[in-house]
Write a protein that holds these residues in place. Structure first.
Motif, PDB file in Angstrom:
ATOM      1  N   ASP A   1     -11.092   1.963  13.659  1.00  0.00           N
ATOM      2  CA  ASP A   1     -11.381   2.801  12.487  1.00  0.00           C
ATOM      3  C   ASP A   1     -12.882   2.909  12.241  1.00  0.00           C
ATOM      4  O   ASP A   1     -13.383   3.952  11.824  1.00  0.00           O
TER       5      ASP A   1
ATOM      6  N   ARG B   1      -1.949   6.360   5.620  1.00  0.00           N
ATOM      7  CA  ARG B   1      -2.198   5.659   4.368  1.00  0.00           C
ATOM      8  C   ARG B   1      -2.731   6.641   3.319  1.00  0.00           C
ATOM      9  O   ARG B   1      -3.669   7.406   3.572  1.00  0.00           O
TER      10      ARG B   1
ATOM     11  N   TYR C   1       2.038   4.855   1.680  1.00  0.00           N
ATOM     12  CA  TYR C   1       2.079   5.528   2.973  1.00  0.00           C
ATOM     13  C   TYR C   1       2.960   6.774   2.891  1.00  0.00           C
ATOM     14  O   TYR C   1       3.877   6.855   2.067  1.00  0.00           O
TER      15      TYR C   1
ATOM     16  N   LEU D   1       2.261   6.264  10.459  1.00  0.00           N
ATOM     17  CA  LEU D   1       2.216   6.325   9.000  1.00  0.00           C
ATOM     18  C   LEU D   1       0.788   6.604   8.543  1.00  0.00           C
ATOM     19  O   LEU D   1      -0.163   6.040   9.082  1.00  0.00           O
TER      20      LEU D   1
ATOM     21  N   THR E   1       2.255  -1.221   9.698  1.00  0.00           N
ATOM     22  CA  THR E   1       1.377  -0.339  10.463  1.00  0.00           C
ATOM     23  C   THR E   1       1.326  -0.709  11.941  1.00  0.00           C
ATOM     24  O   THR E   1       1.022   0.134  12.778  1.00  0.00           O
TER      25      THR E   1
ATOM     26  N   TYR F   1      -4.314   7.117  -0.558  1.00  0.00           N
ATOM     27  CA  TYR F   1      -5.195   6.326  -1.440  1.00  0.00           C
ATOM     28  C   TYR F   1      -5.730   5.083  -0.698  1.00  0.00           C
ATOM     29  O   TYR F   1      -5.337   3.948  -0.982  1.00  0.00           O
ATOM     30  N   PRO F   2      -6.608   5.260   0.281  1.00  0.00           N
ATOM     31  CA  PRO F   2      -7.095   4.143   1.103  1.00  0.00           C
ATOM     32  C   PRO F   2      -7.738   3.012   0.317  1.00  0.00           C
ATOM     33  O   PRO F   2      -7.817   1.888   0.825  1.00  0.00           O
TER      34      PRO F   2
ATOM     35  N   ARG G   1       0.837  -1.198   0.000  1.00  0.00           N
ATOM     36  CA  ARG G   1       0.000   0.000   0.000  1.00  0.00           C
ATOM     37  C   ARG G   1       0.869   1.244   0.000  1.00  0.00           C
ATOM     38  O   ARG G   1       2.086   1.157   0.123  1.00  0.00           O
TER      39      ARG G   1
ATOM     40  N   ASP H   1       1.806  -3.738   4.286  1.00  0.00           N
ATOM     41  CA  ASP H   1       0.901  -3.256   5.329  1.00  0.00           C
ATOM     42  C   ASP H   1       1.237  -3.751   6.730  1.00  0.00           C
ATOM     43  O   ASP H   1       0.722  -3.223   7.708  1.00  0.00           O
TER      44      ASP H   1
ATOM     45  N   GLN I   1      -4.263  -5.952  14.265  1.00  0.00           N
ATOM     46  CA  GLN I   1      -4.952  -5.541  13.047  1.00  0.00           C
ATOM     47  C   GLN I   1      -6.461  -5.503  13.249  1.00  0.00           C
ATOM     48  O   GLN I   1      -7.139  -4.586  12.772  1.00  0.00           O
TER      49      GLN I   1
ATOM     50  N   ASP J   1      -4.590  -0.803  -3.225  1.00  0.00           N
ATOM     51  CA  ASP J   1      -3.567  -1.700  -2.691  1.00  0.00           C
ATOM     52  C   ASP J   1      -3.279  -2.795  -3.705  1.00  0.00           C
ATOM     53  O   ASP J   1      -3.948  -2.906  -4.729  1.00  0.00           O
TER      54      ASP J   1
ATOM     55  N   THR K   1      -2.278  16.317   0.084  1.00  0.00           N
ATOM     56  CA  THR K   1      -2.709  14.925   0.053  1.00  0.00           C
ATOM     57  C   THR K   1      -3.333  14.614  -1.298  1.00  0.00           C
ATOM     58  O   THR K   1      -4.339  15.227  -1.672  1.00  0.00           O
TER      59      THR K   1
END
Length: 304
Positions: free
Chosen positions: A302, A251, A165, A249, A243, A253-254, A163, A240, A295, A257, A176
């Motif tokens: 989130d 991210r 970062y 860090l 993280t 462009y969420p 991904r 990833d 994770q 990936d 951004t």
């Protein structure tokens, strides 16, 4: 056949020199030479071509070296099993993995393993080349694809994705990016497309470079990419799993990936009962479980 002579022959063939073999065996060059000649006489054949730059195995010598190599591997395995006790884990363990995973994920966690087994000696070999486990180039491997060699015990540990970062400082200064085309206004940090890397990461990098990126920093491993990102050089393509250890860090462009990259643990069947291998395997599985819990907790946070 006299094992002492075979042992000396193997050392000479491995070193390619009577002198170097003698140093390893703590014997004089003349003593080593006498034993090799005695073995050649007993077998009725020449085992080495002798020239000024050293020794080269003859065809018959190659056949014998293959046999003694197999014997040495089996003896090493038997010796390791004998030395290992149920309560005590010690001795050397050769571990191989990719440079990025080894430097960024594995090495920082090894202190926990040494706390449990302070007498363990780990030889950590970080390279993209796939070492031959059945030939005992390494005892344990952690690789970004399923090993294809036979006679290996393998276990899928997790799946990772590549991904993008950056640091918040970099984004505050450079802005951004929102659309993929915005990447042309930023510096991309990644591995070169001709460098050894997982296919999923390569495809993502190729897609990004097609956006006419104005500036790039290419590094031949993810440790270098991470250092560039942490020092606000640009936006980096990174795995990833970072993280968990670098929560600051950001991210970019969420929704972008790579495809999943499987991570496998593998070791030879013959080392299944070796305490050092079992201790390392259990340690890795515990750390992977802790990583997965982190994770899951992060994803739940989130959503909140």
């Amino acid at each position: 056949m006299d094992w002492d002579k075979l042992r000396i022959f193997h050392a000479v063939a491995d070193a390619g020199s009577l002198t170097h073999a003698g140093d390893t065996l703590h014997l004089s060059q003349s003593a080593v030479s006498r034993q090799v000649r005695a073995l050649e006489e007993a077998l009725g054949t020449t085992l080495f071509h002798r020239h000024a730059r050293g020794l080269i195995l003859t065809e018959q010598g190659e056949l014998l070296f293959d046999a003694t190599s197999s014997m040495v591997r089996k003896l090493d395995s038997a010796s390791a099993r004998i030395r290992d006790s149920e309560e005590h884990v010690f001795g050397e363990l050769k571990v191989t993995t990719a440079t990025g995973f080894g430097t960024l994920w594995l090495a920082p966690r090894l202190s926990k393993l040494y706390q449990k087994y302070p007498d363990l000696k780990i030889d950590l070999m970080l390279e993209e080349r796939v070492l031959d486990l059945p030939m005992r180039e390494a005892d344990v491997a952690i690789r970004m694809k399923e090993p294809s060699q036979s006679d290996l015990i393998r276990r899928r540990l997790l799946n990772i994705r590549m991904r993008l970062y950056a640091t918040q400082d970099y984004l505050d200064n450079a802005g951004t990016p929102v659309e993929l085309s915005d990447l042309s206004k930023h510096r991309l940090i990644c591995q070169k497309t001709d460098q050894p890397q997982v296919t999923a990461g390569l495809l993502l990098v190729q897609k990004l470079l097609s956006q006419n990126v104005m500036s790039t920093l290419t590094v031949n491993n993810y440790f270098g990419v991470l250092q560039g990102v942490l020092n606000h050089v640009g936006i980096g393509v990174l795995p990833d799993y970072l993280t968990a250890d670098f929560p600051d860090l950001v991210r970019v462009y969420p929704d972008l990936d790579s495809d999943e990259v499987p991570v496998f643990l593998a070791y030879p069947e013959e080392l299944r009962q070796t305490r050092r291998v079992a201790a390392f395997r259990d340690f890795i599985l515990e750390e992977i479980q802790a990583y997965r819990r982190h994770q899951s907790e992060t994803r739940l946070g989130d959503r909140d």
